[in-house]
Design a protein around this motif. Sequence first.
Motif, PDB file in Angstrom:
ATOM      1  N   PHE A  56      11.990  -2.702   6.009  1.00 18.10           N
ATOM      2  CA  PHE A  56      10.949  -3.563   6.567  1.00 18.10           C
ATOM      3  C   PHE A  56       9.593  -2.924   6.322  1.00 18.10           C
ATOM      4  O   PHE A  56       9.457  -1.708   6.347  1.00 18.10           O
ATOM      5  CB  PHE A  56      11.164  -3.768   8.070  1.00 18.10           C
ATOM      6  N   GLY A  57       8.625  -3.749   6.063  1.00 13.36           N
ATOM      7  CA  GLY A  57       7.264  -3.261   5.876  1.00 13.36           C
ATOM      8  C   GLY A  57       6.898  -2.929   4.452  1.00 13.36           C
ATOM      9  O   GLY A  57       5.743  -2.616   4.179  1.00 13.36           O
ATOM     10  N   ALA A  58       7.859  -2.976   3.546  1.00 12.41           N
ATOM     11  CA  ALA A  58       7.530  -2.695   2.144  1.00 12.41           C
ATOM     12  C   ALA A  58       6.560  -3.770   1.651  1.00 12.41           C
ATOM     13  O   ALA A  58       6.783  -4.958   1.874  1.00 12.41           O
ATOM     14  CB  ALA A  58       8.786  -2.678   1.283  1.00 12.41           C
ATOM     15  N   PRO A  59       5.484  -3.366   0.999  1.00 10.63           N
ATOM     16  CA  PRO A  59       4.495  -4.348   0.536  1.00 10.63           C
ATOM     17  C   PRO A  59       5.099  -5.348  -0.446  1.00 10.63           C
ATOM     18  O   PRO A  59       5.937  -4.990  -1.285  1.00 10.63           O
ATOM     19  CB  PRO A  59       3.441  -3.490  -0.172  1.00 10.63           C
ATOM     20  N   SER A  60       4.687  -6.581  -0.323  1.00 16.24           N
ATOM     21  CA  SER A  60       5.213  -7.620  -1.218  1.00 16.24           C
ATOM     22  C   SER A  60       4.809  -7.378  -2.668  1.00 16.24           C
ATOM     23  O   SER A  60       5.425  -7.922  -3.582  1.00 16.24           O
ATOM     24  CB  SER A  60       4.748  -9.003  -0.768  1.00 16.24           C
ATOM     25  N   SER A  61       3.801  -6.537  -2.889  1.00 15.22           N
ATOM     26  CA  SER A  61       3.381  -6.230  -4.258  1.00 15.22           C
ATOM     27  C   SER A  61       4.402  -5.350  -4.985  1.00 15.22           C
ATOM     28  O   SER A  61       4.374  -5.263  -6.215  1.00 15.22           O
ATOM     29  CB  SER A  61       2.021  -5.536  -4.250  1.00 15.22           C
ATOM     30  N   ASP A  66      11.914  -1.550  -6.391  1.00 14.03           N
ATOM     31  CA  ASP A  66      11.060  -0.388  -6.622  1.00 14.03           C
ATOM     32  C   ASP A  66      10.414   0.137  -5.345  1.00 14.03           C
ATOM     33  O   ASP A  66       9.241   0.484  -5.348  1.00 14.03           O
ATOM     34  CB  ASP A  66       9.975  -0.734  -7.647  1.00 14.03           C
ATOM     35  N   VAL A  67      11.157   0.229  -4.259  1.00 11.16           N
ATOM     36  CA  VAL A  67      10.549   0.755  -3.041  1.00 11.16           C
ATOM     37  C   VAL A  67      10.355   2.262  -3.102  1.00 11.16           C
ATOM     38  O   VAL A  67       9.605   2.823  -2.313  1.00 11.16           O
ATOM     39  CB  VAL A  67      11.345   0.373  -1.776  1.00 11.16           C
ATOM     40  N   ASP A  68      11.000   2.942  -4.044  1.00 11.90           N
ATOM     41  CA  ASP A  68      10.815   4.393  -4.163  1.00 11.90           C
ATOM     42  C   ASP A  68       9.382   4.769  -4.524  1.00 11.90           C
ATOM     43  O   ASP A  68       8.952   5.886  -4.252  1.00 11.90           O
ATOM     44  CB  ASP A  68      11.777   4.994  -5.186  1.00 11.90           C
ATOM     45  N   SER A  69       8.635   3.854  -5.131  1.00 10.42           N
ATOM     46  CA  SER A  69       7.253   4.171  -5.481  1.00 10.42           C
ATOM     47  C   SER A  69       6.295   3.959  -4.297  1.00 10.42           C
ATOM     48  O   SER A  69       5.118   4.267  -4.399  1.00 10.42           O
ATOM     49  CB  SER A  69       6.791   3.344  -6.676  1.00 10.42           C
ATOM     50  N   ASP A  71       4.820   5.106  -0.946  1.00  8.53           N
ATOM     51  CA  ASP A  71       4.701   6.393  -0.257  1.00  8.53           C
ATOM     52  C   ASP A  71       5.296   6.388   1.146  1.00  8.53           C
ATOM     53  O   ASP A  71       5.705   7.425   1.653  1.00  8.53           O
ATOM     54  CB  ASP A  71       3.235   6.832  -0.181  1.00  8.53           C
ATOM     55  N   GLU A  72       5.337   5.237   1.791  1.00 10.62           N
ATOM     56  CA  GLU A  72       5.833   5.152   3.164  1.00 10.62           C
ATOM     57  C   GLU A  72       7.316   4.780   3.255  1.00 10.62           C
ATOM     58  O   GLU A  72       7.811   4.498   4.347  1.00 10.62           O
ATOM     59  CB  GLU A  72       4.983   4.166   3.952  1.00 10.62           C
ATOM     60  N   THR A  73       8.013   4.762   2.138  1.00  9.74           N
ATOM     61  CA  THR A  73       9.445   4.471   2.166  1.00  9.74           C
ATOM     62  C   THR A  73      10.144   5.485   3.058  1.00  9.74           C
ATOM     63  O   THR A  73       9.947   6.686   2.890  1.00  9.74           O
ATOM     64  CB  THR A  73      10.053   4.541   0.747  1.00  9.74           C
ATOM     65  N   PRO A  74      10.932   4.996   4.024  1.00  9.63           N
ATOM     66  CA  PRO A  74      11.665   5.948   4.870  1.00  9.63           C
ATOM     67  C   PRO A  74      12.587   6.818   4.019  1.00  9.63           C
ATOM     68  O   PRO A  74      13.237   6.339   3.090  1.00  9.63           O
ATOM     69  CB  PRO A  74      12.475   5.046   5.802  1.00  9.63           C
TER      70      PRO A  74
END
Length: 96
Positions: A56-61, A66-69, A71-74
Amino acid sequence: MSGLPSLPEPEALAIAHAVWCVSRALDSELTPEFVFSAIAGRSVPHFHQHVFVRPFGAPSSLSWNDVDSWDETPRVDEAELTLLCRRIALGFEAEQ
């Protein structure tokens, strides 16, 4: 093996069941926005399936994969990952 179409039906069904079990466990343990599954791998003929989450909270961009890129990825450390894997494994044991 060159991919999903080349798998015998019992293997494909077993993989589908395993992916379902892991996705339910990840959803329960991490409560992500989404749990994704993708079959990928082109460099060497083989079957390779990923199951991963989008928090949750991953930017739609960010691309869906590619959530690893971000910085706030848990993140979890090695000890937390080991415990998570043990809890997921318990789900497989309960299925048998």
